[in-house]
Design an enzyme around this catalytic site. Structure first.
Site: not given
Length: 292
Positions: A193, A74, A190
């Site tokens: 996460s 990615d 992110y």
């Protein structure tokens, strides 16, 4: 018809798939532009080199370039977005990384991917970007991101205070290590996460998620992507970190920053059978009971 091939650093043992891809494209009589650093890193046969033109940026593309193939994970796809900018050239990601929400096509599907390019039997997903405005120059000629914008404290500093405004109206002050503004595409990065929600790629939204907040009542919030989100940062140090996807800059604490939706979008190619739901099922093992 021509395609460009980009990667920021395949491992040497991954050279054979690169050669296979070039051979498949040559068989289909598709013109090839290959990122110059790849040509120096891998020794392709002389019989193939005559079909290849090196390139260094999208300025080297001619109108016959119909797509860009990204080889990697990615992160490589995110680099490719800054490479093509607002050219509308669609990106096809071959996943040599790990999780691969963006680069979702496996190296075993190279032949199918080339056939789809040749016959134009693929689906193009339009993905929104975010744009950063600031009172100082930031991120040169690519002040946009496909996944997220984030603010972080410096490694050695304590938490920072991020005063956040929505269309000029005060939203919240985040006492935290940082703050993420994610696009729907970036919601599985992110943001996920940090326990932020997953958004479908076509959702007209941004999600604001804090990083290690001091106040436990702080939760992620989803806002319309027509919003302008601005920030003022306070801290015990004179600098903080700004990030657009994987690109980072250290900026002065007095820097004023605003985030809005970018005026252009990026096109991502997927094969017909690869939907966002199937990606969630395969990458997050949703709906699977390993006991059976």
């Amino acid at each position: 018809m021509k395609v460009a091939i980009y990667s920021r650093g395949l491992d040497i043992e991954q050279g054979n798939p690169l050669q296979l891809l070039v051979e498949l494209l040559v068989q289909q009589k598709i013109g090839i532009l290959l990122y110059r650093s790849l040509m120096g890193r891998f020794s392709l046969p002389e019989a193939l080199l005559k079909y290849i033109t090196p390139f260094e940026s999208a300025d080297d593309f001619d109108p016959e370039v119909e797509s860009l193939i990204s080889l990697g994970g990615d992160g490589t796809m995110l680099d490719a977005v800054t490479l093509i900018r607002n050219s509308n050239i669609p990106i096809l990601g071959i996943n040599f990384g790990r999780l691969g929400f963006l680069a979702s096509i496996s190296p075993d599907e190279l032949s199918s991917a080339v056939d789809a390019l040749m016959n134009r039997t693929f689906v193009v997903d339009k993905r929104s970007l975010l744009h950063i405005d600031a009172n100082v120059p930031l991120f040169n000629n690519a002040p946009f991101a496909l996944n997220e914008f984030s603010i972080h404290k410096r490694d050695t500093s304590p938490m920072i205070k991020i005063h956040t405004y929505l269309n000029g109206e005060f939203l919240n002050t985040y006492w935290a290590d940082g703050l993420i503004i994610a696009t729907p595409t970036g919601s599985t990065g992110y943001n996920m996460s940090c326990n932020g929600p997953i958004l479908f790629p076509d959702s007209p939204s941004f999600v604001i998620t804090s990083v290690a907040p001091h106040n436990l009542n702080v939760r992620p919030i989803v806002v319309a992507d027509t919003s302008v989100i601005s920030f003022e940062v306070e801290g015990r140090t004179d600098q903080f970190i700004c990030a657009l996807d994987a690109r980072k800059e250290i900026v002065d604490i007095n820097t004023q920053i605003a985030i809005r939706k970018e005026k252009f979008h990026v096109n991502l190619i997927r094969l017909n059978e690869n939907s966002f739901l199937s990606t969630l099922h395969s990458k997050l093992t949703w709906g699977l009971d390993k006991r059976n």
